[in-house]
Design an enzyme around this catalytic site. Structure first.
Site, mmCIF file in Angstrom:
data_model
loop_
_atom_site.group_PDB
_atom_site.id
_atom_site.type_symbol
_atom_site.label_atom_id
_atom_site.label_comp_id
_atom_site.label_asym_id
_atom_site.label_seq_id
_atom_site.Cartn_x
_atom_site.Cartn_y
_atom_site.Cartn_z
ATOM 1 N N GLY A 208 0.833 -1.210 0.000
ATOM 2 C CA GLY A 208 0.000 0.000 0.000
ATOM 3 C C GLY A 208 0.863 1.252 0.000
ATOM 4 O O GLY A 208 0.433 2.294 0.507
ATOM 5 N N GLY B 87 1.642 3.259 -2.298
ATOM 6 C CA GLY B 87 1.356 4.284 -3.303
ATOM 7 C C GLY B 87 0.591 5.476 -2.772
ATOM 8 O O GLY B 87 0.551 6.534 -3.413
ATOM 9 N N ASP C 150 -2.523 -7.663 -6.191
ATOM 10 C CA ASP C 150 -3.612 -7.730 -5.211
ATOM 11 C C ASP C 150 -3.166 -8.720 -4.135
ATOM 12 O O ASP C 150 -3.142 -9.934 -4.366
ATOM 13 C CB ASP C 150 -4.910 -8.188 -5.875
ATOM 14 C CG ASP C 150 -6.069 -8.247 -4.875
ATOM 15 O OD1 ASP C 150 -5.814 -8.172 -3.652
ATOM 16 O OD2 ASP C 150 -7.218 -8.390 -5.326
ATOM 17 N N SER D 123 -5.098 -0.840 13.722
ATOM 18 C CA SER D 123 -5.953 0.349 13.881
ATOM 19 C C SER D 123 -6.434 0.454 15.315
ATOM 20 O O SER D 123 -6.555 -0.563 16.021
ATOM 21 C CB SER D 123 -7.163 0.234 12.953
ATOM 22 O OG SER D 123 -8.119 1.232 13.249
ATOM 23 N N TYR E 219 -14.332 -4.724 10.406
ATOM 24 C CA TYR E 219 -13.034 -4.041 10.206
ATOM 25 C C TYR E 219 -12.209 -4.108 11.490
ATOM 26 O O TYR E 219 -11.038 -4.501 11.465
ATOM 27 C CB TYR E 219 -13.267 -2.594 9.783
ATOM 28 C CG TYR E 219 -11.991 -1.783 9.689
ATOM 29 C CD1 TYR E 219 -11.060 -2.011 8.680
ATOM 30 C CD2 TYR E 219 -11.706 -0.790 10.637
ATOM 31 C CE1 TYR E 219 -9.883 -1.267 8.607
ATOM 32 C CE2 TYR E 219 -10.536 -0.045 10.569
ATOM 33 C CZ TYR E 219 -9.626 -0.293 9.558
ATOM 34 O OH TYR E 219 -8.462 0.432 9.497
ATOM 35 N N LYS F 24 -8.626 -6.144 12.190
ATOM 36 C CA LYS F 24 -7.395 -5.512 12.701
ATOM 37 C C LYS F 24 -6.965 -6.177 14.015
ATOM 38 O O LYS F 24 -5.766 -6.330 14.279
ATOM 39 C CB LYS F 24 -7.610 -4.010 12.885
ATOM 40 C CG LYS F 24 -7.780 -3.243 11.579
ATOM 41 C CD LYS F 24 -6.563 -3.368 10.670
ATOM 42 C CE LYS F 24 -6.555 -2.340 9.537
ATOM 43 N NZ LYS F 24 -5.411 -2.502 8.624
#
Ligand SMILES: NC(=O)c1ccc[n+]([C@@H]2O[C@H](COP(=O)([O-])OP(=O)(O)OC[C@H]3O[C@@H](n4cnc5c(N)ncnc54)[C@H](OP(=O)(O)O)[C@@H]3O)[C@@H](O)[C@H]2O)c1
Length: 239
Positions: free
Chosen positions: A9, A11, A56, A133, A143, A147
Site C-alpha cells: 500500500g 502508493g 492484489d 488500527s 473491520y 485488525k
C-alpha cells in the site's frame, strides 16, 4: 548499507509516507499495490531507489507471481495495505461479504505476503511492522475484528521469527487524515470532532505513523518484539 524495504500500500497515504521515510534514509524501497498508475506516480515522486510492483495481496495467485519480482533479501517488511468496506452488508449474504471482505483486505494482505517471504527476511536483523488500527481495541464490526486478528497473528509471528533475530511489531493508528481511507467521509466538522477526542487536539498525519514504523524497523529497536504501538494522540489510553 542501504536496506531492502518492502511497503505494501505504498502508493498512497500512510504507506507513501512510510516509503518516503525509508527512501530519504537511502534505502531501496519496493512499493506494492493494485493500481499501477498510482504506484508509478508515487515511485517517480520518491526517486530512483523506489520500485513499484502491482499485486492484489489478497489473491494467492497474484502473490505467488509477485514473489518472482520481489528482492531476494528483505530487511524490512511493512504490512500497511488495508481498507474498510463502506457499504454495510445486511442479511446473511451481506454480512458474509462484509466480514470475508474485511478479513481479505486487512488480514490476508499481511499474512499471505509475510508467510511467503519469511525465508527472505534478513536473519539477525529483519523487521516486520504491520499496521492495524485503533478500531482493533475499540471495536468496529468486521473491520475492527480484522485488525484485532492482526494483533493475535503478530504475537504468533514474533514467536516464530524471534529465534532468527527478526522482530515483528504492530503500529495501531487512530484517525489519520490525508489518505484515501475515508474517501469523502472526513469533512472539516468530522475532523474537528475527531481532533477533540485526542489529548493533543489534532488528528494524525501519515508522517506520524511513518515515524513510529521507522523506529520499530530501526536496528536500535531489536529488543522490542510482539508489541503493539498505539499512535493515536492519546485518544485511547492504557491498551
Ligand atoms: N487513515 C486512518 O485513519 C487509518 C487509521 C487506522 C488504520 N489505518 C490503516 O492504515 C493502512 C493505510 O491506510 P491509509 O489511511 O493510508 O489509506 P489508503 O490511502 O487507502 O491506503 C491503503 C493502501 O493499501 C493499498 N491496498 C489496499 N488493498 C490492497 C490489496 N488487496 N493489495 C494491495 N494493496 C492494497 C491501496 O492501494 P490500491 O488501492 O492501489 O491497491 C492503498 O495504497 C490501512 O491498513 C488502514 O486500515 C488507517
Amino acid at each position: 548499507m542501504a536496506r531492502s524495504v518492502v511497503v505494501t500500500g505504498g502508493g498512497t497515504g500512510i504507506g507513501l509516507a512510510v516509503a518516503r521515510r525509508f527512501a530519504e534514509a537511502g534505502d531501496e524501497v519496493t512499493i506494492v499495490g493494485r493500481r499501477r498508475e498510482v504506484l508509478e506516480r508515487a515511485a517517480t515522486s520518491l526517486g530512483a531507489m523506489v520500485r513499484p510492483l502491482v499485486c492484489d495481496l489478497a489473491d494467492a495467485d497474484a502473490v505467488a507471481s509477485l514473489l518472482k519480482e520481489l528482492p531476494d533479501r528483505i530487511d524490512v517488511l511493512v504490512n500497511n495495505a488495508g481498507s474498510r468496506e463502506i457499504a454495510p452488508g445486511t442479511g446473511p449474504h451481506g454480512v458474509l461479504a462484509r466480514w470475508r471482505g474485511d478479513f481479505e483486505r486487512n488480514v490476508l494482505t499481511a499474512v499471505l505476503l509475510t508467510e511467503s517471504v519469511r525465508d527472505r527476511l534478513t536473519q539477525g536483523q529483519g523487521r516486520v511492522v504491520t499496521i492495524s488500527s485503533i478500531a482493533a481495541v475499540r471495536g468496529a464490526d468486521s473491520y475492527g475484528a480484522s485488525k484485532a486478528a492482526l494483533h493475535a497473528w503478530n504475537h504468533f509471528m514474533a514467536a516464530q521469527l524471534g529465534p532468527h533475530g527478526i522482530t515483528a511489531n504492530v503500529v495501531a493508528p487512530g484517525t489519520v487524515a490525508g489518505t484515501e481511507f475515508f474517501g469523502d467521509r472526513l469533512d472539516e466538522a468530522e475532523l474537528v470532532r475527531r481532533a477533540g477526542r485526542t489529548l493533543v487536539g489534532r488528528v494524525g498525519e501519515p508522517e506520524d505513523v511513518a515515524a513510529a514504523v521507522h523506529f520499530l524497523a530501526s536496528p536500535e529497536a531489536g529488543y522490542i518484539t510482539g508489541e503493539i504501538l498505539h499512535c493515536n494522540g492519546g485518544e485511547l489510553l492504557g491498551r
